[in-house]
Scaffold this active site. Structure first.
Site, PDB file in Angstrom:
ATOM      1  N   SER A 122      -4.771  -2.468   3.998  1.00 60.01           N
ATOM      2  CA  SER A 122      -5.891  -1.541   3.787  1.00 60.01           C
ATOM      3  C   SER A 122      -5.396  -0.126   3.573  1.00 60.01           C
ATOM      4  O   SER A 122      -6.116   0.707   3.040  1.00 60.01           O
ATOM      5  CB  SER A 122      -6.788  -1.484   5.022  1.00 60.01           C
ATOM      6  N   GLU A 155     -10.143  -5.104  -4.717  1.00 57.08           N
ATOM      7  CA  GLU A 155      -9.462  -3.952  -5.321  1.00 57.08           C
ATOM      8  C   GLU A 155      -8.054  -4.442  -5.675  1.00 57.08           C
ATOM      9  O   GLU A 155      -7.308  -4.851  -4.779  1.00 57.08           O
ATOM     10  CB  GLU A 155      -9.317  -2.832  -4.279  1.00 57.08           C
ATOM     11  N   ASN A 193     -11.554   2.847   0.972  1.00 53.38           N
ATOM     12  CA  ASN A 193     -11.520   3.603   2.224  1.00 53.38           C
ATOM     13  C   ASN A 193     -11.525   5.113   2.001  1.00 53.38           C
ATOM     14  O   ASN A 193     -11.953   5.870   2.875  1.00 53.38           O
ATOM     15  CB  ASN A 193     -10.305   3.185   3.053  1.00 53.38           C
TER      16      ASN A 193
HETATM   17  N1  LIG Z   1     -10.136  -6.906   9.022  1.00 53.44           N
HETATM   18  C1  LIG Z   1     -10.585  -6.261   7.941  1.00 53.44           C
HETATM   19  O1  LIG Z   1     -11.768  -5.931   7.822  1.00 53.44           O
HETATM   20  C2  LIG Z   1      -9.642  -5.984   6.794  1.00 53.44           C
HETATM   21  C3  LIG Z   1     -10.183  -5.700   5.539  1.00 53.44           C
HETATM   22  C4  LIG Z   1      -9.329  -5.525   4.450  1.00 53.44           C
HETATM   23  C5  LIG Z   1      -7.959  -5.587   4.646  1.00 53.44           C
HETATM   24  N2  LIG Z   1      -7.452  -5.846   5.888  1.00 53.44           N
HETATM   25  C6  LIG Z   1      -5.990  -5.929   6.033  1.00 53.44           C
HETATM   26  O2  LIG Z   1      -5.646  -7.295   6.114  1.00 53.44           O
HETATM   27  C7  LIG Z   1      -4.458  -7.454   6.902  1.00 53.44           C
HETATM   28  C8  LIG Z   1      -4.727  -8.431   8.021  1.00 53.44           C
HETATM   29  O3  LIG Z   1      -5.774  -7.949   8.803  1.00 53.44           O
HETATM   30  P1  LIG Z   1      -6.626  -8.899   9.763  1.00 53.44           P
HETATM   31  O4  LIG Z   1      -7.828  -8.124  10.155  1.00 53.44           O
HETATM   32  O5  LIG Z   1      -6.778 -10.244   9.147  1.00 53.44           O
HETATM   33  O6  LIG Z   1      -5.640  -9.021  11.015  1.00 53.44           O
HETATM   34  P2  LIG Z   1      -5.624 -10.123  12.178  1.00 53.44           P
HETATM   35  O7  LIG Z   1      -4.940  -9.497  13.330  1.00 53.44           O
HETATM   36  O8  LIG Z   1      -6.974 -10.731  12.341  1.00 53.44           O
HETATM   37  O9  LIG Z   1      -4.678 -11.288  11.580  1.00 53.44           O
HETATM   38  C9  LIG Z   1      -3.311 -11.142  11.372  1.00 53.44           C
HETATM   39  C10 LIG Z   1      -2.679 -12.518  11.562  1.00 53.44           C
HETATM   40  O10 LIG Z   1      -1.298 -12.414  11.187  1.00 53.44           O
HETATM   41  C11 LIG Z   1      -0.560 -13.197  12.104  1.00 53.44           C
HETATM   42  N3  LIG Z   1       0.849 -12.820  12.071  1.00 53.44           N
HETATM   43  C12 LIG Z   1       1.524 -11.922  12.809  1.00 53.44           C
HETATM   44  N4  LIG Z   1       2.815 -11.908  12.455  1.00 53.44           N
HETATM   45  C13 LIG Z   1       2.958 -12.833  11.475  1.00 53.44           C
HETATM   46  C14 LIG Z   1       4.046 -13.305  10.739  1.00 53.44           C
HETATM   47  N5  LIG Z   1       5.253 -12.807  10.949  1.00 53.44           N
HETATM   48  N6  LIG Z   1       3.836 -14.282   9.808  1.00 53.44           N
HETATM   49  C15 LIG Z   1       2.591 -14.787   9.609  1.00 53.44           C
HETATM   50  N7  LIG Z   1       1.520 -14.377  10.322  1.00 53.44           N
HETATM   51  C16 LIG Z   1       1.718 -13.421  11.233  1.00 53.44           C
HETATM   52  C17 LIG Z   1      -1.244 -12.987  13.433  1.00 53.44           C
HETATM   53  O11 LIG Z   1      -0.909 -14.036  14.343  1.00 53.44           O
HETATM   54  C18 LIG Z   1      -2.710 -13.013  13.019  1.00 53.44           C
HETATM   55  O12 LIG Z   1      -3.249 -14.324  13.056  1.00 53.44           O
HETATM   56  C19 LIG Z   1      -4.087  -6.053   7.373  1.00 53.44           C
HETATM   57  O13 LIG Z   1      -3.139  -5.520   6.508  1.00 53.44           O
HETATM   58  C20 LIG Z   1      -5.404  -5.290   7.273  1.00 53.44           C
HETATM   59  O14 LIG Z   1      -5.226  -3.915   7.057  1.00 53.44           O
HETATM   60  C21 LIG Z   1      -8.267  -6.049   6.966  1.00 53.44           C
END
Ligand SMILES: NC(=O)c1ccc[n+]([C@@H]2O[C@H](COP(=O)([O-])OP(=O)(O)OC[C@H]3O[C@@H](n4cnc5c(N)ncnc54)[C@H](O)[C@@H]3O)[C@@H](O)[C@H]2O)c1
Length: 287
Positions: A122, A155, A193
């Site tokens: 993000s 995006e 954002n």
């Molecule tokens: N949550 C949102 O609304 C949102 C929206 C757009 C983008 N994002 C982006 O998406 C990405 C993930 O966010 P999220 O909210 O899904 O996070 P989250 O914490 O829900 O999920 C992340 C997952 O990655 C796993 N993980 C950790 N280390 C790892 C590894 N080495 N290999 C594989 N998996 C691993 C964790 O166990 C977890 O299940 C981030 O970069 C965030 O900025 C989030």
């Protein structure tokens, strides 16, 4: 690499975004290798995907008979070596540079040279992430919105190094998922954002300065501007800590004081009032 040659996709991280991204790829007919570090996270992701597919069946977007086919295309793995079969990869691990660095450099070594690596970050620079790999021209941002199965936008972010071929292929692939891709250049906060966070921040200033209550601020934006959710309801949904982190990225990256996080937002985060996930933010979610 051509669009038709992409049949297997790997999704790195099976959290909130990873399970949604895996869901939409499997629904669109791709084989999906879903990788997380522990089996329990994979189990949780498959459970969520199953429930979200049920919801789509109820809404008539999918038939009950199609569901097993979608689920059978998902291959949960904890061994990173299993992603070697992927033709395209989306990274969705936590928003921490050290974690992204470790995951992307490892994946880069395993994947075939022609495979495009996309990040769902993000707020981290796509250009800086591309530079961590040996395939910077085949690195791109693919910023899905939460909840991924519902939100139409992707995006697609072009790093300084991204080739036209990799960028165009990612745009086409997004369309094949039924999404609407929008082309954006790499800059702090991209467009989503950069525009949303100052809105949320200003709404927080209105509350802090006593201009209006959270309910009143949200009512003005919903009834007057036709926003489906008020900015403060949305902030609670996103997480106030996430909002403050993104405002810091904008403030630092663009150097403009207009992105300074509202002190009230920081105070709430300090109190552990993070929004829905902690049952309290601008609103209370107890019960
Ligand atoms: N949550 C949102 O609304 C949102 C929206 C757009 C983008 N994002 C982006 O998406 C990405 C993930 O966010 P999220 O909210 O899904 O996070 P989250 O914490 O829900 O999920 C992340 C997952 O990655 C796993 N993980 C950790 N280390 C790892 C590894 N080495 N290999 C594989 N998996 C691993 C964790 O166990 C977890 O299940 C981030 O970069 C965030 O900025 C989030």
């Amino acid at each position: 690499m051509t669009l038709d040659s992409i049949t297997t996709v790997a999704v790195l991280g099976a959290g909130t975004m990873g399970n949604g991204i895996a869901h939409v790829f499997a629904l669109a007919g791709f084989n999906v290798i879903l990788r997380d570090v522990e089996q329990r996270y994979l189990d949780r992701a498959l459970d969520t995907i199953g429930k979200n597919l049920d919801r789509e069946v109820k809404k008539g977007k999918l038939t009950e008979a199609q569901k097993p086919g979608v689920l059978s295309r998902l291959k949960p793995v904890s061994d990173m070596a299993a992603i070697a079969a992927a033709d395209f990869v989306v990274e969705a691990v936590p928003e921490k540079l050290e974690i992204k660095r470790a995951v992307l450099t490892e994946a880069d070594q395993i994947l075939r040279p022609e495979v495009i690596l996309a990040s769902n970050t993000s707020s981290i620079s796509i250009t800086a992430l591309a530079a961590l790999t040996e395939r910077p021209d085949r690195f791109v941002g693919m910023h899905f919105m939460n909840p991924v199965p519902v939100m139409v936008l992707v995006e697609v972010i072009r790093a300084l190094q991204t080739s036209d071929a990799a960028f165009n292929l990612t745009m086409e692939l997004s369309k094949k998922l039924g999404k609407t891709p929008v082309a954006v250049s790499d800059a702090p906060g991209f467009v989503s954002n950069r525009v949303l966070m100052p809105l949320i921040n200003e709404a927080a200033y209105c509350v802090m300065e006593g201009v209006a209550t959270p309910e009143a601020v949200d009512a003005v934006m919903k009834l007057g501007m036709n926003h489906p959710m008020g900015p403060l309801e949305l902030a609670d949904l996103i997480g106030l800590d996430v909002c403050v982190d993104i405002l810091h990225v904008l403030h630092e990256g663009l150097g403009d004081p207009k992105y300074r996080a509202c002190p009230l937002l920081k105070k709430y985060v300090g109190a552990g009032w993070l929004g829905r996930k902690s049952s309290r933010g601008f609103y209370s979610y107890q019960g």
